[in-house]
Design a protein around this motif. Structure first.
Motif, mmCIF file in Angstrom:
data_model
loop_
_atom_site.group_PDB
_atom_site.id
_atom_site.type_symbol
_atom_site.label_atom_id
_atom_site.label_comp_id
_atom_site.label_asym_id
_atom_site.label_seq_id
_atom_site.Cartn_x
_atom_site.Cartn_y
_atom_site.Cartn_z
ATOM 1 N N ASN A 97 4.089 -3.065 -8.454
ATOM 2 C CA ASN A 97 3.750 -2.044 -7.459
ATOM 3 C C ASN A 97 3.736 -0.619 -8.016
ATOM 4 O O ASN A 97 4.413 0.264 -7.524
ATOM 5 C CB ASN A 97 4.726 -2.168 -6.275
ATOM 6 C CG ASN A 97 4.237 -1.433 -5.052
ATOM 7 O OD1 ASN A 97 3.038 -1.155 -4.933
ATOM 8 N ND2 ASN A 97 5.137 -1.091 -4.150
ATOM 9 N N ASN A 98 2.977 -0.434 -9.093
ATOM 10 C CA ASN A 98 2.723 0.903 -9.635
ATOM 11 C C ASN A 98 1.215 1.085 -9.754
ATOM 12 O O ASN A 98 0.463 0.346 -9.132
ATOM 13 C CB ASN A 98 3.408 1.031 -10.998
ATOM 14 C CG ASN A 98 4.905 1.271 -10.857
ATOM 15 O OD1 ASN A 98 5.314 2.306 -10.350
ATOM 16 N ND2 ASN A 98 5.716 0.318 -11.305
ATOM 17 N N SER A 122 0.728 -6.147 -8.559
ATOM 18 C CA SER A 122 0.308 -4.949 -7.823
ATOM 19 C C SER A 122 0.202 -3.702 -8.696
ATOM 20 O O SER A 122 0.856 -2.692 -8.476
ATOM 21 C CB SER A 122 1.250 -4.698 -6.635
ATOM 22 O OG SER A 122 1.129 -5.734 -5.708
ATOM 23 N N ASN A 123 -0.602 -3.835 -9.739
ATOM 24 C CA ASN A 123 -1.007 -2.692 -10.548
ATOM 25 C C ASN A 123 -2.518 -2.766 -10.701
ATOM 26 O O ASN A 123 -3.177 -3.469 -9.916
ATOM 27 C CB ASN A 123 -0.312 -2.753 -11.903
ATOM 28 C CG ASN A 123 1.108 -2.240 -11.840
ATOM 29 O OD1 ASN A 123 1.334 -1.045 -11.758
ATOM 30 N ND2 ASN A 123 2.080 -3.158 -11.874
ATOM 31 N N GLN A 124 -3.081 -2.050 -11.659
ATOM 32 C CA GLN A 124 -4.521 -2.125 -11.880
ATOM 33 C C GLN A 124 -4.846 -2.581 -13.295
ATOM 34 O O GLN A 124 -5.781 -2.093 -13.913
ATOM 35 C CB GLN A 124 -5.167 -0.775 -11.580
ATOM 36 C CG GLN A 124 -5.228 -0.464 -10.090
ATOM 37 C CD GLN A 124 -4.669 0.909 -9.763
ATOM 38 O OE1 GLN A 124 -4.843 1.854 -10.515
ATOM 39 N NE2 GLN A 124 -3.987 1.015 -8.636
ATOM 40 N N ASN A 144 -2.407 -9.477 -7.894
ATOM 41 C CA ASN A 144 -2.914 -8.189 -7.398
ATOM 42 C C ASN A 144 -3.178 -7.181 -8.520
ATOM 43 O O ASN A 144 -2.636 -6.088 -8.526
ATOM 44 C CB ASN A 144 -1.931 -7.628 -6.344
ATOM 45 C CG ASN A 144 -2.492 -6.459 -5.572
ATOM 46 O OD1 ASN A 144 -3.679 -6.156 -5.649
ATOM 47 N ND2 ASN A 144 -1.635 -5.769 -4.820
ATOM 48 N N MET A 169 -5.038 -12.875 -6.510
ATOM 49 C CA MET A 169 -5.690 -11.572 -6.316
ATOM 50 C C MET A 169 -6.031 -10.873 -7.631
ATOM 51 O O MET A 169 -5.563 -9.791 -7.925
ATOM 52 C CB MET A 169 -4.829 -10.670 -5.434
ATOM 53 C CG MET A 169 -4.736 -11.177 -4.014
ATOM 54 S SD MET A 169 -3.878 -10.048 -2.937
ATOM 55 C CE MET A 169 -2.219 -10.536 -3.268
HETATM 56 C C1 LIG Z 1 -1.883 -4.465 -4.280
HETATM 57 O O1 LIG Z 1 -1.354 -3.421 -5.066
HETATM 58 C C2 LIG Z 1 -1.456 -2.118 -4.506
HETATM 59 C C3 LIG Z 1 -0.839 -1.126 -5.470
HETATM 60 O O2 LIG Z 1 -1.390 -1.254 -6.738
HETATM 61 C C4 LIG Z 1 -0.709 -2.078 -3.188
HETATM 62 O O3 LIG Z 1 -0.897 -0.842 -2.588
HETATM 63 C C5 LIG Z 1 -1.245 -3.170 -2.274
HETATM 64 O O4 LIG Z 1 -0.495 -3.196 -1.089
HETATM 65 C C6 LIG Z 1 -1.131 -4.516 -2.967
HETATM 66 N N1 LIG Z 1 -1.719 -5.540 -2.113
HETATM 67 C C7 LIG Z 1 -1.068 -6.644 -1.790
HETATM 68 C C8 LIG Z 1 -1.811 -7.580 -0.902
HETATM 69 O O5 LIG Z 1 0.065 -6.889 -2.202
#
Ligand SMILES: *[C@@H]1O[C@H](CO)[C@@H](O)[C@H](O)[C@H]1NC(C)=O
Ligand SMILES: *[C@@H]1O[C@H](CO)[C@@H](O)[C@H](O)[C@H]1NC(C)=O
Ligand SMILES: *[C@@H]1O[C@H](CO)[C@@H](O)[C@H](O)[C@H]1NC(C)=O
Ligand SMILES: *[C@@H]1O[C@H](CO)[C@@H](O)[C@H](O)[C@H]1NC(C)=O
Ligand SMILES: *[C@@H]1O[C@H](CO)[C@@H](O)[C@H](O)[C@H]1NC(C)=O
Ligand SMILES: *[C@@H]1O[C@H](CO)[C@@H](O)[C@H](O)[C@H]1NC(C)=O
Ligand SMILES: *[C@@H]1O[C@H](CO)[C@@H](O)[C@H](O)[C@H]1NC(C)=O
Ligand SMILES: *[C@@H]1O[C@H](CO)[C@@H](O)[C@H](O)[C@H]1NC(C)=O
Ligand SMILES: *[C@@H]1O[C@H](CO)[C@@H](O)[C@H](O)[C@H]1NC(C)=O
Ligand SMILES: *[C@@H]1O[C@H](CO)[C@@H](O)[C@H](O)[C@H]1NC(C)=O
Ligand SMILES: *[C@@H]1O[C@H](CO)[C@@H](O)[C@H](O)[C@H]1NC(C)=O
Ligand SMILES: *[C@@H]1O[C@H](CO)[C@@H](O)[C@H](O)[C@H]1NC(C)=O
Length: 671
Positions: A97-98, A122-124, A144, A169
């Motif tokens: 999540n960064n 949850s990164n890029q 993600n 994802m």
């Molecule tokens: C995917 O990652 C972004 C941050 O990079 C986050 O804001 C978003 O909520 C994440 N989506 C899911 C479905 O976890």
């Protein structure tokens, strides 16, 4: 940044004699390089030189080697330095999540022989993931991101302890290659929302430790091999939105721990194996949008005591709704819409007191009155979809004893060809937000009590035989006047698994609508409708309305669609309607309107079809030119200019002055 850390290093070497670094020198250098590639600057330097004290870092006690690097959700951006791969004692890496991006450096993890947890979710990140050999890794989560290439299942070969693999994802493509069977301790395998293709791995069934397989939203094809039933510990099987075909595994009943089975939106066919009804731990059973069929009454649901949601919608099931469904007392959502079900709703459904959502639309059921008498006992029922479910019966009326339904928010009974009048029992549904009685044969008047419904904001009565005048009281519908802050109720209906077919999706952003088209209503259009400030769609088309279009309709500032075509309306189109800025669709065709079509605002975007069939209308976009009116010759016929015109004509300086005056006046009151 580079210079900064360089200085920092110099500083460190100078101070070396005085302050003993408790963190290992190599790790310190590697971490500095890691921080160098990311921003914002972490507060590592200010606090202490001991990197073991830095935020998100933990070390071993005996030799101060960095074991944990955990910086989830720190708004970090930048890329990963190859030096990260030198933290050779690292056991946990969590950068979830960064906004980190770019590819992972090649062979990043090669020397990290102690790594147990890798969470880069949850990164890029992008690029492909190269071959991994991670002897001790247990959790590997890269969900993600934007990774491409094939799923690196070689990870299984080098990682005998792997329990969790999450690739979902991303943009992984290709087949799920063989080799996954070497993950002998795998419990969770997720790779949904990619573009994977090909068949499911042949060797899945050897992974007897698996508890969850989640591969939705890919292009997987081929059958679900019956050998999957060897996964006795499986609790979650999600393969929805793929291209799987063939029948459900006949021995699926062996999956006695299965709680969630989501196979919707595939091309599965055949009838359901009776053994499915032995999966007594099932909570969610979603099979909609397939080619499944067979006699639904042949299924014995009585062992599925824990079932909460069932969706068989859009298949070809036939027969009667089975009584055994009523033994599933935990049911909150049932969707059997778009099938070929016949017979009546079983009376035992009255015992489904948790039921909140029932959809039986598009079937061939009978006895709508009996159905409602049964369902009124389901006290939690909030959404009831019965459109095109019954055919040409009488609308259940007040003699049918229809009290109850105190929590009903949605009642859809359209397209059933129901005869009779709009019954008064509906007036008692105080939480009703949507009433759809369209496409029936309902005659008689529009009841005045509709104006007293406290929550109603979508009323669809199109295509009926309604007559009489439109009561002015309709202008009192609170749901179209002020926003209800307690309307979070509707989100409680959010049974997400039922809301992803288009029909349901629309419920949440449903337009606030008054749809009375295609009836036999007559009289004037009551100007009280102008009070329904929140209204987005107004459809009064194809009735027998007379008189003018009320100016007051210009108060409907949220209006997007306006349809009064096919009536006998006369007079001019009110100029003020051009102030409705959201109006994207306007239709007054086939009336008896006259004069010049208003100009400006959205009126410049409407086409000829909006106005045709009104011989006395003129001006753009019609070809009929308006007669040249000599302004000076008929001054006394000129209407008194209304406020807006007056304001528009005020010269700029004057307008500014008026504005300033208003501001000052307001200020005076505030002060
Ligand atoms: C995917 O990652 C972004 C941050 O990079 C986050 O804001 C978003 O909520 C994440 N989506 C899911 C479905 O976890
Ligand atoms: C770094 O800053 C954060 C907040 O800005 C603080 O919570 C944390 O304790 C700091 N860490 C160190 C090692 O000083
Ligand atoms: C990473 O950190 C996040 C946030 O604290 C946490 O939710 C997640 O479970 C961690 N990942 C692992 C694999 O422990
Ligand atoms: C992977 O990380 C995401 C959030 O970043 C989380 O939602 C998901 O549950 C994790 N996967 C597993 C299998 O724990
Ligand atoms: C990865 O993303 C970066 C931007 O973050 C971009 O410049 C690069 O071209 C991408 N590489 C691939 C292989 O997509
Ligand atoms: C099912 O899997 C088994 C074991 O891998 C294999 O032998 C068999 O051919 C498969 N059946 C089908 C129909 O693919
Ligand atoms: C299945 O789950 C049970 C209970 O969690 C566990 O004892 C057993 O070892 C698991 N079986 C396999 C093959 O992992
Ligand atoms: C199911 O579909 C397959 C092709 O995918 C076809 O061969 C088979 O006959 C179908 N079975 C039934 C019962 O319709
Ligand atoms: C269902 O389970 C019962 C008892 O556990 C067993 O006797 C029966 O054969 C099973 N039915 C099917 C179709 O597998
Ligand atoms: C029914 O399923 C088919 C095939 O999956 C799909 O194309 C169609 O849109 C679905 N219809 C409805 C009403 O959901
Ligand atoms: C209302 O019922 C009609 C006829 O069944 C249907 O076409 C329409 O989609 C329904 N609208 C809503 C919002 O349920
Ligand atoms: C109203 O019913 C008509 C006809 O059944 C349908 O086409 C339309 O989508 C419905 N609109 C709403 C808002 O329910």
């Amino acid at each position: 940044m580079l210079i900064l850390s360089f200085l920092f290093l110099i500083l460190l070497s100078h101070n070396h004699h005085q302050s003993v670094l408790s963190c290992n020198h190599l790790d310190h250098t590697s971490l500095l390089s890691f921080y160098n590639h990311i921003s914002p600057t972490l507060n590592y330097s200010s606090s202490t030189h001991d990197c073991c004290q830095w935020e998100g870092i933990s070390c071993t006690t005996h030799n101060s080697r960095v074991t944990i690097l955990s910086l989830p959700g720190k708004h970090l951006s930048g890329s990963i330095s190859p030096f990260l791969g030198k933290l050779s004692f690292l056991t946990h890496l969590n950068l979830s999540n960064n906004h980190l991006s770019g590819p992972l450096p090649p062979a990043l993890f090669h020397n990290l022989k102690h790594l147990q947890t890798i969470d880069l979710s949850s990164n890029q990140f992008n690029g492909s993931i190269d071959h991994l050999f991670l002897h001790r890794v247990i959790t590997y989560n890269v969900s993600n991101n934007s990774f491409t290439g094939i799923i690196p299942l070689s990870i299984c070969r080098g990682s005998p302890f792997l329990e969790i693999l999450d690739f979902s994802m991303n943009k992984f493509s290709g087949q799920i290659f063989h080799g996954i069977d070497e993950c002998r301790k795998l419990k969770v395998f997720r790779a949904g929302f990619n573009t994977l293709s090909g068949w499911l791995p042949q060797d899945f069934h050897r992974l007897t430790t698996l508890k969850e397989i989640s591969l939705p939203n890919n292009h997987l094809s081929g059958p679900i091999n019956n050998s999957i039933v060897l996964l006795h510990n499986l609790t979650i099987l999600e393969l929805h939105v793929n291209e799987l075909s063939g029948q459900l595994p006949p021995d699926i009943g062996s999956l006695s721990n299965l709680e969630q089975l989501q196979l919707h939106t595939n091309s599965l066919n055949g009838s359901l194996p009776t053994s499915l009804m032995n999966c007594s731990n099932l909570k969610t059973l979603l099979l909609r949008n397939n080619f499944l069929g067979g006699e639904i009454s042949a299924l014995d649901f009585s062992k599925l005591q824990r079932l909460q949601a069932i969706d068989f919608g859009n298949n070809s099931f036939v027969g009667n709704i089975p009584d055994t469904l009523c033994s599933c007392r935990s049911l909150t959502a049932v969707r059997l819409a778009y099938n070929k079900l016949t017979g009546e709703i079983p009376p035992c459904m009255a015992s489904l007191t948790s039921l909140a959502h029932l959809s039986l639309s598009f079937n061939y059921l009978s006895n709508v009155a009996g159905a409602l008498r049964i369902l009124r006992n389901c006290h939690n029922l909030a959404a009831l979809f019965l459109g095109r479910c019954f055919h040409d019966e009488m609308m259940p009326d007040d003699d049918d004893g229809l009290n109850g339904f105190q929590n009903l928010q949605i009642l859809a009974l359209g397209g059933c060809g129901l005869k009779g009048e709009i019954p008064n029992w509906i007036a008692k549904l105080r939480k009703l937000k949507l009433l759809n009685l369209s496409q029936n044969k309902i005659a008689g008047p529009i009841p005045i009590w509709l104006g007293t419904m406290p929550s109603l904001f979508v009323l669809n009565l199109t295509q009926n035989f309604l007559s009489g005048e439109l009561p002015p009281q309709i202008g009192r519908m609170q749901g179209l006047i002020r926003r209800d802050n307690t309307s979070s109720d509707l989100s409680q209906l959010a049974l997400p698994f039922l809301f992803d077919s288009s029909q349901y999706n629309r419920l949440f952003n449903l337009h606030r609508a008054l749809k009375l088209g295609n009836n036999s209503l007559h009289g004037n259009i009551p100007e009280e409708i102008g009070r329904l400030r929140l209204l987005q769609m107004l459809d009064l088309s194809n009735n027998n309305f007379h008189g003018g279009i009320p100016d007051k309709l210009s108060n409907l500032v949220n209006l997007e669609k306006f349809d009064m075509s096919g009536n006998h309306l006369s007079g001019r189109i009110p100029e003020v309607l051009s102030e409705l800025h959201f109006l994207s669709s306007f239709n007054v065709a086939d009336n008896d309107l006259e004069g010049e079509i208003p100009r400006g605002g959205q009126f410049d975007t409407f086409s000829v079809t909006s106005f045709e069939g009104n011989p006395k209308l003129c001006g753009y976009p019609l070809k009929t030119k308006c007669p040249q009116v000599e302004m000076r010759s008929i001054p006394e016929k000129e209407e008194e200019p209304d406020e807006s015109i007056w304001y528009n004509n005020v010269p700029f300086g004057m307008g500014y002055f008026v504005g300033l005056f208003l501001v000052l006046t307001v200020l005076k009151f505030v002060i």
